[in-house]
Enzyme design. Structure first.
Site, mmCIF file in Angstrom:
data_model
loop_
_atom_site.group_PDB
_atom_site.id
_atom_site.type_symbol
_atom_site.label_atom_id
_atom_site.label_comp_id
_atom_site.label_asym_id
_atom_site.label_seq_id
_atom_site.Cartn_x
_atom_site.Cartn_y
_atom_site.Cartn_z
ATOM 1 N N GLY A 37 1.145 -1.203 -0.193
ATOM 2 C CA GLY A 37 0.026 -0.015 -0.320
ATOM 3 C C GLY A 37 0.772 1.089 -0.115
ATOM 4 C CD GLU A 48 3.066 -9.447 3.342
ATOM 5 O OE1 GLU A 48 2.513 -10.769 3.788
ATOM 6 O OE2 GLU A 48 2.581 -8.628 4.100
#
Lengths: 508, 508
Positions: B268, B291
């Protein structure tokens, strides 16, 4: 000098450090951080802290006290009453200390039990000035052999500037060899913890520190406090039976074998009762990889059900304590006690695939669990190791009786008033009413399963009514926010979570 | 036959499995569980699921869909609109699917990203019938080489009865060698994951399965969807600056070195902006063990700040994607993509000592974090990997702007309306206002630090007023239960968390 302790203090030069509890406590100064042995009332330092409390009658003395977990021998109570505790980390279960915490007088830092020494090692919290460690002996190299718990003792002793040892003569020298002290390396040099099965020994039998750090040795003969657990009753027996049935079905489905996977059980009456229930189960060759080993562990050994138990402490009832410690040789090769960061380590828990059984104070219809805060505000004990285990376990079970206070409290509520374990980490909720298997379910499904399996009337209908109203509002996890905590508010205001009508019916 | 694909399908017998998306989708039956590649819009199966949606126009077709994480190419949207999704696991970020989840039409199981395949492997959730995996190639032994994500693809392919491969010709064969496929053994045979540093390679370069399981191969040229992150703004830059200052102080105190420890950043805009902020920091030789690798990862490489990045996917903006993938050789020896259970594994996260930076939807005065539920009820995306990292990290940071909706929402509230990360797992909260360091603090202390450092007026005064009233009630974690969620209720009822008086002043 003090040659009578030559079997207990095997490094001769240390024998001259034997002194009184009061003299040992003299090393402690106002404002210090003290790391003390003790985990679930086992292996706690017993006389130096009480001498410290005595000193505090005459002088201003405030400390930060870190331990493994809860203490016995009224140590937390006495220190609290003496006003010594400014800060307490990471677990406690004493009513007097709890009250001081809830009044905001003692700053209590309620931590995952595996994490305290990680934060110390990386100097993210204030460093330990003095460690006080109960021991059965000091070896000829000056290494400390703990008694009935390891807890955080090893890292406290390693990191402290000075170490005070309480040699407890009531603890048999036969305990030597029970402990397995493994300390992870500093990062980035850290390597895997090479535990592949609960019985793997990966460390040393004693806590190795430079002997010159041992500034005082006190001889004691005070016993560990007995555990305060209650015997199984109809409800805890029913909870155990539901869980045994569940595991039997998992074996039938081929998900588990008849030896299951290593089990962890939280401290307390319910978890002990659940484990006791496995005596009359079809399972064989069970193992435990847990933190505290309670009466049920030894009952399972005696029943031939349990092959091995790894823990960080042994905490027994008065009767069981006499049986076990008078004949510890009988159990010794089936036991190991580890530092709590190893017994509770995410790496090992995930690798072994632990079946984790812990107690909920309350759970909500979506599977969130409150383990610590009464009515969302008042600390009971602390999260302990339940988070270490639940998050990383193969299966996370939370058990609770469905009601408390004669039915005035429902342990299953619309929304828990404090969250210690989120819906993501809770696989099974079990009460005496039944068992809710939440694996693979969405929140709306979880609500139906929990209400129908774990709750009885009149709360079952009240929860279905809540869900019906919440579903009108929509959402992945429907709630009526202005009513979500209304059960707790009602209990606070009226002494019961029941609506006035139901309350009248119950009382009638 | 299909010899034009000999560099992409190197096992000749598999070339005859090349077929249309519609024919491949024909293998999928009503009621099946499908495991699909795709993690944060990267490397998702792109044409078979759309063919499936097409089929659903003419027949009843409901499936359980599991992926790595969120998908691009409107796959979740199209499947939702076609009514194909009965159940969706473990993460999504699509507005149309989200709306269906919040209407209770799609059962969404919001899981820690490391846990889905553990549950599959142990058959605790419904087994995968068919896996659909995007690949750059199939090797001469029939092994599948993934594209821009690994996610859960390897375990899906291993556990599925049948596998469909989408060969994506737009993805360069240069990606081969980027992946490191390590699959933990079944318990109780499981061994340590031998990753000691982010760059350690411990597995194979492709997903090895029996080639006969590959029942269909579809050729595509659809691109990954670009990331939807926004560029840094004044607030996210301020958040980044606070964090850089914080880490600078940790280095000064000797707790960290100038290369810090491996960093993780959630998906994000905010996490990407924070990482971008490290370009202008004094730190050197940084590493990432994360990740999703976003634009900031490559900006840090280009700035000479970052030595290595381990992830499970690469998700870039349109512009950055062109730069990176047109010249992947430049970065390849500094990158590895792993299965998400390895990138997010508690064992590795704890061992490496990750600095975990994730985004909060809201946080409360005691440090609990809501990452998922708007007003406690409506799902946004999902917890993703934030729990895997925050629980096991060396340091868990949660970042959020202090207000939203032009000030009508405070991101810091008396009590979060949903808990994804408990107070026990949150070390730092940072907003554009400042940074709250919660390490070693009790709840009453945390409240003061969070309010004073992270909140500006008028919410700061409102929160101090709340705390003052709550402290009158007492408790370790004081609350006024009947008002704890009142800010959310007020927003729901009036469109603002502000009291009518303050709201009028703001609007005036």
């Amino acid at each position: 000098m003090h040659d009578e302790y030559r079997d207990r203090i095997r490094l001769p030069l240390l024998r001259e450090r034997v002194t009184s509890a009061a003299a040992a406590a003299g090393w402690i100064q106002d404002g210090m951080t003290i790391g003390m042995s003790g985990f679930t009332r086992a292996g706690d330092a017993k006389v130096v802290p009480l001498a410290l409390a005595e000193r505090a009658r005459h002088e201003h003395l405030k400390i930060t006290l870190m331990t493994g977990a809860s203490l016995g021998n009224d140590v937390d109570k006495t220190l609290t009453e003496a006003g010594v505790l400014a800060r307490r980390i990471p677990f406690q279960s004493d009513p007097v200390l709890r009250a001081a915490i809830n009044r905001g007088e003692v700053m209590y830092v309620d931590q995952h039990l595996s994490e305290t020494v990680e934060m110390l090692r990386t100097r993210q919290i204030a460093p330990i000035d003095i460690a006080i460690i109960e021991a059965i002996a000091i070896t000829d190299t000056g290494a400390i052999v703990p008694t009935t718990s390891v807890g955080n003792s090893a890292t406290f002793a390693i990191l402290a500037d000075k170490v005070i040892v309480e040699i407890n003569l009531t603890q048999s020298l036969e305990l030597e060899g029970l402990h397995d002290i493994f300390i992870p390396k500093h990062r980035p040099q850290r390597e895997p913890i090479p535990i592949m099965t609960p019985s793997d020994r990966v460390g040393t039998m004693a806590i190795e520190i430079p002997p010159e750090k041992i500034v005082a040795i006190v001889i004691t003969e005070k016993l560990d406090s007995s555990s305060t657990i209650l015997p199984p009753d109809a409800e805890t027996a029913a909870i155990a039976a539901h869980l045994v049935d569940f595991f039997r079905e998992e074996v039938r489905l081929g998900r588990l074998t008849e030896s299951l996977l290593p089990m962890q059980a939280g401290i307390g009456t319910i978890a002990n009762a659940v484990m006791t229930g496995f005596i009359d189960s079809p399972f064989k060759h069970l193992t435990m990889y847990s933190e505290v080993l309670q009466d049920s562990t030894f009952a399972l050994f005696d029943a031939g059900k349990l092959d091995f138990a790894s823990g960080s402490s042994i905490t027994l009832s008065s009767q069981k304590s006499k049986e076990v410690f008078s004949d510890i040789v009988r159990y010794k090769d089936r036991l190991v006690l580890r530092p709590q960061e190893v017994s509770n380590h995410p790496e090992v828990i995930r690798r072994l695939g632990i079946l984790a059984i812990n107690t909920a104070l309350e759970a909500d219809i979506y599977g969130n669990v409150n383990s610590t805060h009464v009515l969302g505000t008042h600390m009971m004990n602390g999260i302990g190791g339940s988070g270490d285990f639940a998050r990383n376990a193969y299966l996370a079970v939370f058990a609770t009786k469905s009601i408390a206070k004669g039915g005035k409290i429902s342990s299953i509520v619309p929304m828990v008033s404090h969250v210690d374990h989120t819906e993501h980490d809770v696989d099974i909720i079990v009460t005496e009413v039944g068992l809710a298997d939440l694996r693979g379910l969405a929140p709306r499904e979880r609500a139906q399963v929990i209400i129908d399996h774990c709750v009885s009337e009149p709360y079952r209908k009240m929860l279905h009514d809540y869900v019906a109203e919440a579903n009108q509002r929509g959402g992945h996890t429907p709630h009526v926010l202005e009513k979500a905590l209304s059960w707790h508010v009602r209990y606070h205001d009226t002494g019961s979570m029941l609506l006035p009508k139901e309350n009248a019916e119950i009382s009638a």
